[in-house]
Design a protein around this motif. Structure first.
Motif, short mmCIF file in Angstrom:
data_model
loop_
_atom_site.label_atom_id
_atom_site.label_comp_id
_atom_site.label_asym_id
_atom_site.label_seq_id
_atom_site.Cartn_x
_atom_site.Cartn_y
_atom_site.Cartn_z
N GLN A 143 -19.91 -15.01 -27.68
CA GLN A 143 -18.81 -14.84 -26.71
C GLN A 143 -17.88 -16.05 -26.73
O GLN A 143 -16.65 -15.90 -26.68
N TYR A 145 -17.42 -18.04 -29.22
CA TYR A 145 -16.73 -18.01 -30.51
C TYR A 145 -15.48 -17.12 -30.44
O TYR A 145 -14.41 -17.49 -30.94
N THR A 146 -15.62 -15.95 -29.80
CA THR A 146 -14.48 -15.01 -29.73
C THR A 146 -13.45 -15.46 -28.69
O THR A 146 -12.32 -14.96 -28.69
N PHE A 351 -13.73 -10.38 -26.64
CA PHE A 351 -15.08 -10.09 -27.13
C PHE A 351 -15.22 -8.61 -27.49
O PHE A 351 -15.74 -8.27 -28.56
N ALA A 354 -13.35 -7.92 -30.67
CA ALA A 354 -14.07 -8.43 -31.84
C ALA A 354 -15.26 -7.52 -32.18
O ALA A 354 -15.51 -7.24 -33.36
#
Length: 361
Positions: A143, A145-146, A351, A354
């Protein structure tokens, strides 16, 4: 043989895992609604649980690709230690509850039954809990990361504030019951305070237990709902008897208050409730009628009511102030709160986007 609910890129999701997730969602949903779940809602929760399991599987596959699923020895040991503490706390609470329910139960019997209870729920020891915590940590890393690069502007915060305050004024300004139901169910989520609230503090004395139980059964159904028809004459008689049972203490409180002892000190000295501070309106729905009438009848700030008998004790209220009506102030704490809400919304959107992209790769 385990029944498969879904397959994500060759990875199986089992019905048992979906069912466990659904039970968790159901508990959360019931706490929020405080009402039975319908058959249709049960199906919706199952669909939601399966979707969540699919999302987690996709996220964990991506985490493996990005090497976000790796833990150092120190990180693992820290999570394992937290899991052991949480497991032990849950076990001790279970054991204590069993003994409380059956005082004749020996310590050995309580320990055995508590361990059986934990094992039945998949937590015979702390290892499954540690694994779940590691899975959640991996999910959180994905999460994060996105969510890289997400920002919230001052203009967006102001627009959200204007939207929420206008929305809540429309809903709550003339609807006190709905305002109080929302606060009771979801906590501090209203951005507009209706006109007419008084802020009060209180002292609660424990009256004659038998009489209070009589009053409770007279006023409420067994499920806690208020009775539609009440024998008012009988209720007033019982209330008078309850007040009489604490009259000496109530008189002491009034005398000491008149001598200049702060009400806060009297709360600490006499009250069965140490937590106090309430907003009460003439149309409030969670206080018994005598309380509302007495609080609204106070003429001056700083005055205290005569003793009021309720089903759970005898109250003396102090009128502290009039609660400011209207939109909550657009101050720094409010702006930080809205910034966090907006950030989380943007992060959730990123999220989901993605996940959709990864599932199609």
């Amino acid at each position: 043989m385990k029944k498969v609910a879904a397959i994500v890129k060759g990875q199986k999701i089992y019905e048992s895992d979906v069912e466990m997730c659904k039970k968790y969602l159901k508990r959360v949903y019931q706490r929020q609604r405080r009402a039975p779940i319908t058959e249709q809602e049960e199906e919706q929760l199952k669909t939601q649980a399966q979707e969540m399991m699919i999302q987690m599987k996709i996220a964990h596959l991506k985490a493996k690709e990005l090497k976000l699923d790796q833990f150092t020895k120190e990180q693992k040991e820290k999570l394992e230690e937290i899991a052991k503490r949480q497991w032990n706390q849950a076990y001790q609470e279970c054991r204590t509850l069993l003994v409380k329910q059956n005082p004749k139960m020996t310590a050995e019997e309580a320990e055995k039954k508590a361990r059986e209870y934990m094992a039945q729920r998949g937590f015979a020891n702390s290892e499954p809990l540690a694994a779940a915590m590691m899975n959640q940590e991996v999910f959180s890393r994905v999460q994060e990361y996105t969510a890289q690069g997400i920002k919230v502007s001052a203009e967006e915060i102001r627009q959200m504030y204007d939207h929420l305050t206008a929305r809540d004024e429309k809903i709550f300004a003339q609807n006190i019951p709905e305002y109080e139901r929302v606060l009771a169910r979801f906590g501090d989520v209203a951005y507009y305070v209706p006109q007419g609230y008084r802020f009060v503090t209180h002292i609660r004395l424990e009256g004659d237990e038998q009489k209070q139980n009589e009053l409770k059964s007279l006023l409420y159904e067994k499920n806690g709902a208020s009775k539609k028809e009440v024998d008012e004459e009988k209720a007033k008689k019982i209330q008078t008897e309850i007040v009489t049972s604490v009259q000496e203490t109530a008189q002491k409180i009034k005398e000491e208050y008149e001598q200049g002892i702060p009400f806060e000190d009297l709360i600490e000295k006499y009250s069965a409730d140490k937590k106090t501070g309430w907003n009460i309106h003439k149309d409030s729905i969670f206080w018994e009628k005598p309380v509302i009438e007495a609080v609204m009848a106070i003429q001056e700030k700083g005055e205290i009511t005569d003793p009021i008998a309720c089903s759970n004790g005898v109250y003396l209220f102090r009128y502290e102030s009039d609660t400011p009506a209207g939109a909550l102030p657009f101050n720094d704490p409010m702006q930080k709160k809205l910034q966090l809400i907006l950030y989380r919304k943007k992060a959730d959107d990123a999220f989901r986007k993605a996940l959709k992209q990864w599932s199609e790769e």
